[in-house]
Design a protein around this motif. Structure first.
Motif, PDB file in Angstrom:
ATOM      1  N   THR A  51     101.864  -5.531  26.141  1.00 34.69           N
ATOM      2  CA  THR A  51     101.151  -5.828  27.387  1.00 34.69           C
ATOM      3  C   THR A  51     101.792  -5.087  28.552  1.00 34.69           C
ATOM      4  OG1 THR A  51     100.683  -8.041  26.515  1.00 34.69           O
ATOM      5  CG2 THR A  51     100.315  -7.693  28.863  1.00 34.69           C
TER       6      THR A  51
ATOM      7  N   GLY B  19     103.445  -6.583  34.783  1.00 29.43           N
ATOM      8  CA  GLY B  19     102.623  -7.012  35.913  1.00 29.43           C
ATOM      9  C   GLY B  19     101.183  -7.267  35.500  1.00 29.43           C
ATOM     10  N   PHE B  20     100.995  -7.687  34.286  1.00 27.07           N
ATOM     11  CA  PHE B  20      99.637  -7.928  33.765  1.00 27.07           C
ATOM     12  C   PHE B  20      98.861  -8.852  34.696  1.00 27.07           C
ATOM     13  CE2 PHE B  20      96.804 -10.647  31.208  1.00 27.07           C
ATOM     14  CZ  PHE B  20      95.951  -9.676  30.690  1.00 27.07           C
ATOM     15  N   ASP B  21      97.643  -8.430  35.044  1.00 24.64           N
ATOM     16  CA  ASP B  21      96.787  -9.176  35.970  1.00 24.64           C
ATOM     17  C   ASP B  21      95.502  -9.560  35.234  1.00 24.64           C
ATOM     18  OD1 ASP B  21      95.246 -10.225  37.960  1.00 24.64           O
ATOM     19  OD2 ASP B  21      95.290  -8.436  39.237  1.00 24.64           O
ATOM     20  N   PRO B  22      95.326 -10.829  34.896  1.00 21.53           N
ATOM     21  CA  PRO B  22      94.133 -11.235  34.151  1.00 21.53           C
ATOM     22  C   PRO B  22      92.833 -11.022  34.915  1.00 21.53           C
ATOM     23  CG  PRO B  22      95.368 -13.155  34.894  1.00 21.53           C
ATOM     24  CD  PRO B  22      96.231 -11.966  35.164  1.00 21.53           C
ATOM     25  N   ALA B  23      92.939 -10.742  36.200  1.00 17.33           N
ATOM     26  CA  ALA B  23      91.721 -10.494  36.985  1.00 17.33           C
ATOM     27  C   ALA B  23      91.213  -9.066  36.800  1.00 17.33           C
ATOM     28  CB  ALA B  23      91.981 -10.776  38.463  1.00 17.33           C
ATOM     29  N   LYS B  24      92.052  -8.209  36.267  1.00 21.61           N
ATOM     30  CA  LYS B  24      91.671  -6.823  36.035  1.00 21.61           C
ATOM     31  C   LYS B  24      91.088  -6.652  34.635  1.00 21.61           C
ATOM     32  CE  LYS B  24      94.524  -3.590  36.978  1.00 21.61           C
ATOM     33  NZ  LYS B  24      95.760  -2.774  37.028  1.00 21.61           N
TER      34      LYS B  24
ATOM     35  N   TYR C  51      91.313  -4.095  31.400  1.00 23.99           N
ATOM     36  CA  TYR C  51      92.231  -3.085  30.870  1.00 23.99           C
ATOM     37  C   TYR C  51      91.595  -2.300  29.717  1.00 23.99           C
ATOM     38  CZ  TYR C  51      96.078  -5.343  33.404  1.00 23.99           C
ATOM     39  OH  TYR C  51      96.904  -5.843  34.380  1.00 23.99           O
TER      40      TYR C  51
ATOM     41  N   SER D 172      92.223  -9.685  28.746  1.00 19.74           N
ATOM     42  CA  SER D 172      91.369  -9.105  29.783  1.00 19.74           C
ATOM     43  C   SER D 172      91.017  -7.651  29.484  1.00 19.74           C
ATOM     44  CB  SER D 172      92.079  -9.210  31.147  1.00 19.74           C
ATOM     45  OG  SER D 172      91.158  -8.955  32.197  1.00 19.74           O
TER      46      SER D 172
END
Length: 798
Positions: free
Chosen positions: A562, A565-570, A572, A654
């Motif tokens: 992963t 700074g994984f952002d679930p709102a983005k 990928y 995501s």
């Protein structure tokens, strides 16, 4: 006006931007140039470690930087000092392996084709042979005053007190000159009509018989030779520790035209001309070769042929239904019986320590049966265990041997669905499961000196963690000795009080550890071979997850990488890596054999990709059913698992389902094809490296287990070969192949490319590597290949 960067320039700028960003953070950059360079920069790990005879030191090999040669290193465990053993001293230091006498005061071993005996109390070393011919298979004979070894297929004994060398067995691949030969009419006529010929023949016979009688009666003479015949070859031979009996396994000598090797073309040659070499044959193009077993009584000079016809199931044809179906489809009027006689091969021979018992392990060449049996003094075979599998018997988990009592056999078997350790009594035939039953795999069993414990390796607590265990033979009580996780292998110390561990973790290659051989003891690291540059990099640590199956399978264990700074709102992009070999485990907690790919995955996460590496069905480490799910349908269960992997990424990481790519080599290349051809909407692009395109062109040993042979089971080959589905390609495809690949032939790629051309497919490209075989060697080839893979993903997933 908006200008698009050319893909190659964009690719370089992305890498440069990453390097600058990471350098600003104080973290060394990860670049393809570094990842794919000579792996010496990582630091060369210890290989093939073993204990010194006194238990105070260990030895291991380590590759030299910039060279192919390896040094032998001695590590003093008390001081921690490592010393390279000089060439002039190699003959005097301890060697790996060997056999001990009964009280473990002496060890006999082979080093580079010569035999040595070492006194373990004084350290005195005695060289027994020094020849240009290889001597091997040394052992102490019962009593401990004599040793034996093999030179070619001749066995010798050495009296350690006098130094007298005695030939124990003389095996000759010749016809017995005393054997009556079939005569032609003219030969018989000559003998009948002429006294001079008849008298000559009688004189020769009498002289031969008298010479044999004299040699047999005189104890100072070598024993009589054994004539095995000119039409056979020896597969293996095993001398009893008593020196009185010998098991010999033979097979028919190949006739002219029986072998059908493939021609492999070389284009980059010293001569400037195209040259060819002969490599392996293709599956089903050679008839299976039967093994014959004989027990030789060396004292009485008697030969006893072992009758294998009584093995249960030997007269049955497990492929009869497939043969009949093929015959019916081909010609319903053909009444010829095509039933095949089951051919058997010998997997191993095991003598008890006292030489009083011998066991043989056999396997049907149709891959459906494995038998373990014991032989009496006359060579009569008594079955002790039969393992039957409607798919195929595993390549591994076939270890077997005797306990110290000389009456009990131990063996590994997958009959429960997982490799477990069993005992069977030679007296009663009663079988006992020794290791606790469960969904884990047992391997590498070692019986201790007293026969009290059997040490083994197992992934008991998690499929991806391998630790060392032992089980008490009498009670069946199992104890976990190590708790270091990852991938761990062990060597028991000479006094059996400690373990030498070869251990790795997901982000660190192998290092050596030492631990007391008892539960609860701590492992102490004794080597540190990683280079500072490698250690300074912040590698992406994979998380091992259990991906649920929507297709009726068990959870699919996988590594997921992963981005920081994984952002679930983005949303990928993602890449699925498909490991090779089919039967291989990569979603474990140790250092991967795919270490370049591991580093490549860090680069991908730094570029904003999520990476998933799945142990799809057929992978090792998960039991018999997981392994055999692909029987007669390669590329079907595995692609279902890859579909579940994509679904899991979309639901949990995501990931944009329309921006997922796939790549892999060898079997991973095959599955890349099957995914793109059979599930054209699953992936946005794929890279198939050194890929199998048609299983009818692969080797017999691997393929016939899973798909039988093309002649017997053409349906399985049609169903499992990507070239049959090439019409389904509609996404970008990269194919990379070495032209000297003698495992998956370059012809596989050539045939598929021609098929794609004829199908008028457009969005595919091929990269060829003229001097590479299956496993690339040159860093420039690795770099070129992975630049293309990276460019493919950057172009079609971003």
């Amino acid at each position: 006006m908006v200008h698009r960067l050319k893909p190659r320039l964009a690719f370089l700028l992305v890498l440069l931007g990453t390097a600058g960003s990471l350098a600003a953070q104080g973290t060394p950059p990860v670049t393809l140039e570094r990842i794919m360079s000579d792996p010496d920069w990582i630091g060369n790990p210890p290989e093939d470690p073993y204990w010194g005879h006194d238990g105070r030191s260990v030895y291991y090999e380590r590759k030299r930087n910039g060279e192919e040669q390896k040094d032998l290193v001695r590590l003093d465990l008390e001081t921690g000092q490592s010393t390279i053993v000089q060439d002039k001293d190699r003959g005097a230091v301890d060697a790996r392996g060997g056999k001990f006498n009964e009280d473990h005061t002496q060890k006999v071993y082979e080093r580079r084709g010569d035999i040595y005996v070492k006194d373990l109390k004084t350290g005195a070393l005695r060289q027994i042979t020094r020849t240009g011919t290889r001597e091997e298979s040394p052992q102490f004979l019962v009593g401990g005053t004599r040793i034996s070894y093999r030179q070619g297929w001749n066995f010798y004994g050495v009296d350690l007190a006098t130094g007298l060398v005695t030939q124990v067995a003389d095996l000759r691949l010749e016809d017995d000159p005393a054997k009556e030969k079939d005569k032609s009419y003219l030969e018989e006529e000559q003998t009948r009509l002429f006294d001079v010929i008849r008298e000559k023949q009688e004189k020769e016979k009498k002289e031969r018989e008298e010479a044999q009688a004299e040699q047999k009666a005189d104890p100072t003479r070598a024993p009589l030779p054994w004539y095995l015949g000119k039409n056979v070859k020896i597969e293996t031979a095993a001398l009893s520790p008593s020196g009185r009996q010998l098991v010999v396994v033979t097979y028919p000598k190949p006739g002219s035209g029986d072998e059908k090797p493939t021609k492999l073309a070389q284009f980059i040659t010293e001569s400037g001309n195209v040259e060819t070499e002969e490599v392996r044959a293709k599956v089903g193009t050679e008839e299976p070769v039967p093994h014959a077993v004989a027990l030789f009584d060396l004292e009485k000079h008697e030969r006893h042929e072992v009758d294998l016809s009584g093995l249960p199931g030997i007269g049955e044809d497990p492929l009869a239904a497939l043969r009949k179906k093929k015959k019916d489809e081909k010609d319903t009027k053909d009444t010829k019986d095509e039933k095949k006689t089951r051919v058997v091969e010998v997997l191993g021979v095991a003598w008890s320590d006292d030489g009083g018992r011998v066991a043989v392990q056999l396997r049907a060449r149709d891959n459906k049966d494995r038998w373990i049996g014991t032989l009496d003094a006359k060579g009569k075979l008594t079955l002790r265990h039969r393992l039957t599998d409607p798919a195929w018997i595993n390549w591994g988990f076939n270890d077997f041997g005797w306990l110290r009592d000389g009456e009990t056999l131990w063996y590994l078997s997958e009959e429960s669905g997982y490799s477990q350790l069993y005992l069977v009594s030679n007296q009663t035939g009663k079988t006992r499961l020794l290791t606790p039953k469960g969904p884990y795999e047992v391997s590498d069993p070692v019986v201790d000196r007293e026969g009290r414990f059997i040490y083994y390796r197992a992934n008991h607590d998690h499929p991806g963690n391998y630790d060392i265990w032992r089980v008490e033979v009498a009670s069946g009580k199992a104890e976990q000795l190590t708790r270091v996780g990852g991938l761990t292998e062990a060597d028991l110390s000479p006094d059996e009080g400690r373990l030498l561990l070869l251990h790795s973790s997901a982000t660190r290659p192998d290092e050596l550890y030492v631990q007391d051989a008892r539960p609860g003891a701590e492992a102490r690291q004794v080597t540190n071979t990683r280079a500072p540059e490698f250690l300074a990099i912040q590698w992406s640590v994979p998380e091992i997850v259990a991906v649920p199956s929507k297709h009726g399978a068990a959870p699919i264990y996988s590594r997921v990488y992963t981005p920081q700074g994984f952002d679930p709102a983005k949303k990928y992009p993602a890449v699925l890596f498909v490991h090779g070999a089919g039967y291989l485990q990569n979603a474990h907690a140790g250092w991967s054999t795919y270490f370049r790919e591991f580093m490549f995955h860090t680069l991908l996460t730094q570029q904003g990709y999520v990476v998933l590496d799945m142990d799809y069905r057929a992978s090792s480490g998960y039991g018999r059913d997981w392994r055999t799910a692909i029987y007669r349908q390669m590329g079907y269960p595995e692609v279902e698992d890859l579909k579940d992997g994509v679904a899991w990424l979309v639901a949990n990481k995501s990931v944009d389902a329309k921006r997922v790519g796939v790549y892999g080599g060898s079997y991973g290349g095959f599955l890349t094809f099957m995914s793109l051809f059979r599930e054209p909407d699953l992936f946005a692009a794929g890279a198939a490296l050194r890929p199998v395109t048609d299983w009818a062109h692969y080797n017999h040993e691997y393929t016939s287990n899973i798909l039988n042979t093309p002649e017997t089971d053409p349906e399985a080959y049609l169903k499992s070969s990507p070239i049959e589905y090439a019409k389904g390609l509609n996404k970008p495809l990269l194919i990379c192949s070495g032209m000297l690949d003698d495992n998956v032939f370059f012809q596989d790629t050539v045939r598929l490319v021609q098929r794609l051309i004829e199908l008028e497919k457009q969005d595919f490209e091929t990269a060829i590597y003229p001097v590479e075989r299956h496993g690339f060697v040159r860093p420039s080839s690795w770099l070129d290949e992975y630049r293309r893979v990276y460019k493919l993903f950057e172009t079609h997933l971003k």
